[in-house]
Design an enzyme around this catalytic site. Structure first.
Site, PDB file in Angstrom:
ATOM      1  N   GLU A  11       0.854  -1.198   0.000  1.00  0.00           N
ATOM      2  CA  GLU A  11       0.000   0.000   0.000  1.00  0.00           C
ATOM      3  C   GLU A  11       0.882   1.237   0.000  1.00  0.00           C
ATOM      4  O   GLU A  11       2.068   1.165   0.327  1.00  0.00           O
ATOM      5  CB  GLU A  11      -0.890  -0.002   1.239  1.00  0.00           C
ATOM      6  CG  GLU A  11      -0.109   0.050   2.548  1.00  0.00           C
ATOM      7  CD  GLU A  11      -0.947   0.537   3.728  1.00  0.00           C
ATOM      8  OE1 GLU A  11      -1.440   1.675   3.662  1.00  0.00           O
ATOM      9  OE2 GLU A  11      -1.085  -0.210   4.709  1.00  0.00           O
ATOM     10  N   LYS A  71      -6.252  10.195   1.026  1.00  0.00           N
ATOM     11  CA  LYS A  71      -6.428   8.777   1.349  1.00  0.00           C
ATOM     12  C   LYS A  71      -7.427   8.124   0.392  1.00  0.00           C
ATOM     13  O   LYS A  71      -8.510   8.659   0.165  1.00  0.00           O
ATOM     14  CB  LYS A  71      -6.939   8.694   2.787  1.00  0.00           C
ATOM     15  CG  LYS A  71      -6.968   7.321   3.405  1.00  0.00           C
ATOM     16  CD  LYS A  71      -7.197   7.459   4.912  1.00  0.00           C
ATOM     17  CE  LYS A  71      -7.529   6.140   5.570  1.00  0.00           C
ATOM     18  NZ  LYS A  71      -7.668   6.269   7.029  1.00  0.00           N
ATOM     19  N   VAL A  92      -5.194  -0.395   2.724  1.00  0.00           N
ATOM     20  CA  VAL A  92      -5.221  -1.847   2.526  1.00  0.00           C
ATOM     21  C   VAL A  92      -6.351  -2.241   1.567  1.00  0.00           C
ATOM     22  O   VAL A  92      -6.147  -3.013   0.631  1.00  0.00           O
ATOM     23  CB  VAL A  92      -5.369  -2.580   3.879  1.00  0.00           C
ATOM     24  CG1 VAL A  92      -5.664  -4.064   3.678  1.00  0.00           C
ATOM     25  CG2 VAL A  92      -4.121  -2.389   4.729  1.00  0.00           C
ATOM     26  N   ASP A 124     -18.097   2.441  12.839  1.00  0.00           N
ATOM     27  CA  ASP A 124     -16.862   2.542  12.066  1.00  0.00           C
ATOM     28  C   ASP A 124     -16.165   1.179  11.999  1.00  0.00           C
ATOM     29  O   ASP A 124     -15.574   0.711  12.976  1.00  0.00           O
ATOM     30  CB  ASP A 124     -15.946   3.597  12.699  1.00  0.00           C
ATOM     31  CG  ASP A 124     -14.794   3.996  11.783  1.00  0.00           C
ATOM     32  OD1 ASP A 124     -14.543   3.285  10.791  1.00  0.00           O
ATOM     33  OD2 ASP A 124     -14.150   5.024  12.069  1.00  0.00           O
ATOM     34  N   LYS A 145      -4.532  -2.645  13.791  1.00  0.00           N
ATOM     35  CA  LYS A 145      -3.946  -1.586  14.606  1.00  0.00           C
ATOM     36  C   LYS A 145      -4.488  -1.647  16.027  1.00  0.00           C
ATOM     37  O   LYS A 145      -5.666  -1.867  16.258  1.00  0.00           O
ATOM     38  CB  LYS A 145      -4.166  -0.227  13.956  1.00  0.00           C
ATOM     39  CG  LYS A 145      -3.074  -0.014  12.896  1.00  0.00           C
ATOM     40  CD  LYS A 145      -3.401   1.086  11.965  1.00  0.00           C
ATOM     41  CE  LYS A 145      -4.586   0.638  11.157  1.00  0.00           C
ATOM     42  NZ  LYS A 145      -5.021   1.649  10.209  1.00  0.00           N
TER      43      LYS A 145
END
Ligand code: PSU
Ligand code: MN
Length: 285
Positions: A11, A71, A92, A124, A145
């Protein structure tokens, strides 16, 4: 690919100003490329550059890759292309989609997006998880993460029928830390084993496979130090009313500030290690 090389997709968000600060981002890109080549594979960085979706960015564009970006998740690719964005950094989800479109089967990253801790209010859930279930690509990551809800992220991956394979580990890694306390459904110990599982999955019409590889021991951050930094970074995001795609860049930067930069060195080490594991899988495939 025509010459028989084994490509490994990457990425670009992690190398842009949304991922790592300069000059760590340039170093990260160089180290990931070197790790992939040392493993006998060929790096294929993804990005949207000047309105073109690219798989295999040439070195001439590296200054642009390591600079300011917008992004681009999977749903944003079409917009970035049609509107001719100068630099859309792939997450990703976007990278896995582009890799699959170019028939690449292996992808390396740092940490996945996943289910956020406030999912009850925000709903989210990163598009990374959906992309993983749809596209026939093996993703190598150090788990999701650490500021996410890792248990719910694992539940979502189960619901989406994504095989989750712990590479030489029994535990789902916590990105900067090796251990999350959560077991992986399956442990694997070699690249050949992963290649065989992916082939069997694809024979059945399955989508992606997730390989989780813990950060190297000497670069890991202690779990208690990390949890404290994560709590206050999430507090800062909520105080500043930051939501949606802007959360990840802000929280990563806050954790770096709170750990005096230690998290940056850790991020480089885990990305490099994932690149190396991905290369061995690409060769095995
Ligand atoms: N892991 C890193 N650095 C990053 C990211 C992951 O070490 O910058 C990025 C990836 O591009 C990932 C994205 O796909 O964060 C997830 O964003 P979101 O939570 O908004 O889906
Ligand atoms: Mn999100």
């Amino acid at each position: 690919m025509a010459s028989g090389a084994s490509p490994v997709a990457m990425e670009s968000t992690i190398f842009s100003n949304l991922g790592l600060p300069s000059p760590a981002n340039t170093e990260a890109l160089a180290r990931c490329n070197a790790a992939i080549r040392a493993g006998g594979a060929e790096p294929a960085l993804t990005a949207v550059l000047n309105g073109a979706a690219v798989v295999g960015v040439e070195e001439a564009f590296y200054d642009q890759i390591c600079g300011p970006a917008r992004k681009v998740a999977e749903r944003d690719i079409a917009v970035a292309v049609a509107q001719g964005w100068s630099y859309g950094a792939t997450t990703v989800s976007a990278s896995v989609a582009l890799a699959a479109a170019a028939r690449l089967r292996v992808f390396a990253t740092g940490g996945l997006g996943g289910v956020h801790r406030d999912v009850g209010e925000s709903m989210d859930v990163s598009a990374d998880l959906k992309a993983l279930s749809v596209h026939q690509v093996i993703t190598v990551a150090s788990g999701a993460k650490v500021f996410l809800d890792l248990a719910r992220t694992l539940e979502f991956l189960e619901t989406s029928s994504v095989p989750v394979l712990g590479f030489q580990t029994d535990e789902f890694p916590a990105f900067y830390a090796r251990s999350s306390g959560l077991p992986v459904p399956h442990r694997v110990d070699s690249a050949e084993e992963i290649a065989a599982i992916a082939r069997a999955h694809w024979d059945l019409g399955g989508g992606g496979v997730l390989v989780v590889n813990p950060v190297p021991e000497d670069a890991a951050i202690e779990s208690d130090v990390l949890e404290e930094a994560v709590d206050s970074a999430l507090g800062a995001a909520s105080d500043q009313n930051v939501t949606g795609p802007a959360i990840t860049p802000l929280v990563l930067a806050e954790i770096s500030r709170l750990t005096d930069g230690a998290s940056i060195a850790t991020n480089l080490a885990l990305a490099e290690s994932n690149a190396s594991v991905a290369a061995s899988i690409a060769v095995a495939l």
